[in-house]
Design a protein around this motif. Sequence first.
Motif, PDB file in Angstrom:
ATOM      1  N   TYR A 148     -25.477 -61.370 -13.291  1.00  0.00           N
ATOM      2  CA  TYR A 148     -25.652 -61.983 -11.979  1.00  0.00           C
ATOM      3  C   TYR A 148     -26.276 -60.990 -11.010  1.00  0.00           C
ATOM      4  O   TYR A 148     -27.166 -61.330 -10.229  1.00  0.00           O
ATOM      5  N   ASP A 149     -25.795 -59.750 -11.056  1.00  0.00           N
ATOM      6  CA  ASP A 149     -26.366 -58.692 -10.223  1.00  0.00           C
ATOM      7  C   ASP A 149     -25.992 -57.338 -10.818  1.00  0.00           C
ATOM      8  O   ASP A 149     -25.304 -57.255 -11.844  1.00  0.00           O
ATOM      9  N   GLN A 150     -26.430 -56.279 -10.177  1.00  0.00           N
ATOM     10  CA  GLN A 150     -26.177 -54.925 -10.674  1.00  0.00           C
ATOM     11  C   GLN A 150     -24.688 -54.602 -10.688  1.00  0.00           C
ATOM     12  O   GLN A 150     -24.196 -53.918 -11.595  1.00  0.00           O
ATOM     13  N   SER A 151     -23.952 -55.097  -9.705  1.00  0.00           N
ATOM     14  CA  SER A 151     -22.512 -54.815  -9.633  1.00  0.00           C
ATOM     15  C   SER A 151     -21.772 -55.394 -10.832  1.00  0.00           C
ATOM     16  O   SER A 151     -20.885 -54.749 -11.399  1.00  0.00           O
ATOM     17  N   GLN A 152     -22.133 -56.622 -11.222  1.00  0.00           N
ATOM     18  CA  GLN A 152     -21.491 -57.237 -12.382  1.00  0.00           C
ATOM     19  C   GLN A 152     -21.780 -56.429 -13.646  1.00  0.00           C
ATOM     20  O   GLN A 152     -20.886 -56.187 -14.461  1.00  0.00           O
ATOM     21  N   MET A 153     -23.025 -56.001 -13.798  1.00  0.00           N
ATOM     22  CA  MET A 153     -23.390 -55.195 -14.961  1.00  0.00           C
ATOM     23  C   MET A 153     -22.603 -53.887 -14.985  1.00  0.00           C
ATOM     24  O   MET A 153     -22.076 -53.484 -16.030  1.00  0.00           O
ATOM     25  N   THR A 154     -22.507 -53.234 -13.840  1.00  0.00           N
ATOM     26  CA  THR A 154     -21.818 -51.943 -13.767  1.00  0.00           C
ATOM     27  C   THR A 154     -20.342 -52.084 -14.112  1.00  0.00           C
ATOM     28  O   THR A 154     -19.782 -51.258 -14.839  1.00  0.00           O
ATOM     29  N   ARG A 155     -19.703 -53.147 -13.607  1.00  0.00           N
ATOM     30  CA  ARG A 155     -18.278 -53.355 -13.891  1.00  0.00           C
ATOM     31  C   ARG A 155     -18.041 -53.527 -15.385  1.00  0.00           C
ATOM     32  O   ARG A 155     -17.134 -52.912 -15.953  1.00  0.00           O
ATOM     33  N   TYR A 156     -18.844 -54.369 -16.020  1.00  0.00           N
ATOM     34  CA  TYR A 156     -18.623 -54.602 -17.450  1.00  0.00           C
ATOM     35  C   TYR A 156     -18.970 -53.353 -18.259  1.00  0.00           C
ATOM     36  O   TYR A 156     -18.247 -52.988 -19.193  1.00  0.00           O
ATOM     37  N   PHE A 157     -20.049 -52.690 -17.889  1.00  0.00           N
ATOM     38  CA  PHE A 157     -20.471 -51.500 -18.626  1.00  0.00           C
ATOM     39  C   PHE A 157     -19.394 -50.418 -18.560  1.00  0.00           C
ATOM     40  O   PHE A 157     -19.095 -49.762 -19.568  1.00  0.00           O
ATOM     41  N   LYS A 158     -18.789 -50.255 -17.395  1.00  0.00           N
ATOM     42  CA  LYS A 158     -17.753 -49.228 -17.256  1.00  0.00           C
ATOM     43  C   LYS A 158     -16.511 -49.588 -18.059  1.00  0.00           C
ATOM     44  O   LYS A 158     -15.869 -48.714 -18.657  1.00  0.00           O
ATOM     45  N   GLY A 179     -16.321 -46.660 -20.325  1.00  0.00           N
ATOM     46  CA  GLY A 179     -15.630 -45.671 -19.512  1.00  0.00           C
ATOM     47  C   GLY A 179     -16.561 -44.926 -18.579  1.00  0.00           C
ATOM     48  O   GLY A 179     -16.128 -44.040 -17.841  1.00  0.00           O
ATOM     49  N   LEU A 180     -17.855 -45.287 -18.604  1.00  0.00           N
ATOM     50  CA  LEU A 180     -18.865 -44.629 -17.776  1.00  0.00           C
ATOM     51  C   LEU A 180     -19.667 -45.677 -17.013  1.00  0.00           C
ATOM     52  O   LEU A 180     -19.791 -46.820 -17.458  1.00  0.00           O
ATOM     53  N   THR A 181     -20.234 -45.282 -15.887  1.00  0.00           N
ATOM     54  CA  THR A 181     -21.203 -46.152 -15.227  1.00  0.00           C
ATOM     55  C   THR A 181     -22.514 -46.086 -16.009  1.00  0.00           C
ATOM     56  O   THR A 181     -22.753 -45.125 -16.759  1.00  0.00           O
ATOM     57  N   PRO A 182     -23.386 -47.083 -15.858  1.00  0.00           N
ATOM     58  CA  PRO A 182     -24.682 -47.011 -16.553  1.00  0.00           C
ATOM     59  C   PRO A 182     -25.459 -45.736 -16.246  1.00  0.00           C
ATOM     60  O   PRO A 182     -26.074 -45.145 -17.137  1.00  0.00           O
ATOM     61  N   LYS A 183     -25.428 -45.290 -14.991  1.00  0.00           N
ATOM     62  CA  LYS A 183     -26.167 -44.081 -14.624  1.00  0.00           C
ATOM     63  C   LYS A 183     -25.601 -42.847 -15.324  1.00  0.00           C
ATOM     64  O   LYS A 183     -26.351 -42.015 -15.853  1.00  0.00           O
ATOM     65  N   LYS A 184     -24.276 -42.724 -15.346  1.00  0.00           N
ATOM     66  CA  LYS A 184     -23.671 -41.556 -15.999  1.00  0.00           C
ATOM     67  C   LYS A 184     -23.937 -41.576 -17.502  1.00  0.00           C
ATOM     68  O   LYS A 184     -24.153 -40.530 -18.120  1.00  0.00           O
TER      69      LYS A 184
END
Length: 266
Positions: free
Chosen positions: A230-240, A244-249
Motif C-alpha cells: 500500500y505504501d512504504q510504511s506497510q512494506m517497512t513494517r512487514y520487512f522488519k 529484524g531489520l528495516t529495508p535500508k539496514k
Amino acid sequence: MAIQPFFALSTDTYFVRRVHQAGITQTYAYSPDPSRCRTTGVPDGSIDIQFDFYQNDVRARVMGPVPSHNVLETEPGHFYFGIRFDPGVLPPFIDGKFRDFCDQVVPLDDCIIDRKLEEDLIQSHFMGMRTDILLQAMHYHVDAEKDVAQKLFVDAVIQWIVKSKGCIRMDELAAHMQYSTRYIDKVFSQTMGISPKQFSQAIRFQNTLSQLTHGRSIKMVDLAQLCGYYDQSQMTRYFKSATGLTPKKYRDQIVNSNYESKFINC
C-alpha cells in the motif's frame, strides 16, 4: 525463487547450484564463520532439508517455513549441505503434510520414507552428485496424497500466488479459481498449515528481499509500489517483522558484506 540471504551472510564462501526442476529450487553448501554462527531464517513459504557434517558425525533436519524471522544455530567447523524446495512443495519422500512442518524443525530420521536416499546423500561428496540423486528421487517417488483433487486445487492456488509474486488479492484469486474466498481459505489452510493470505505475504516479501539484494539502487518508495504494498510504511513494517531489520539496514548490510562475491556457482 526462495532465498535465505542470511545463510550466505554467515560465511565467506557460499556454494550454490540453481536447479529449478522437479520442485527443487536450489542446493547449497557452506561452513559458517566462527564469529557468525547465529544466523536468521526468514519467511519464504518453502521447506529446506539441511545436513550437518562434522568429522564422522552427520545430522539432518527438515526446516519448515517460518512466519517471521527466527534464529538458526550453526556451529563453527561444521559443513552444511541443504536442499531448498519450491514454495509450497513437500518432497514425496517425506512422510506427513506440509502443515506438519510449518514453523517447525524436525529431525530427518523422524519423517523420511526412503532411508537409502538419506544414505546416498550422506555418502556422496559432491554437490552435483547429491543434486542428481535428489532429482531422481523427486521423479521416482509417487506422491502418497490420497485426495488428489484437493492437492491439485491447492497446487493451482499456489501457482496463482507465485505467478503474481504474492500481489494477487483474495477476491481476484477466488475469481480465477471459481470458488469462494472462504472455501479457498479453508482447503488451503487445512493442507498447508497457513492461510493463502499468509502464503501470499511470504511470496511478496521474497520478491521484496530479492529486489533489495540484487537491485540495490532502487528507492524505497518505488520498491514498495513495485512489490504491491500500500505504501512504504506497510512494506517497512512487514520487512522488519520478517528479518529484524528495516529495508535500508538490510540493503546496507548486503552492500557492506560484498554479498555477491561470496557465491560460487556449482
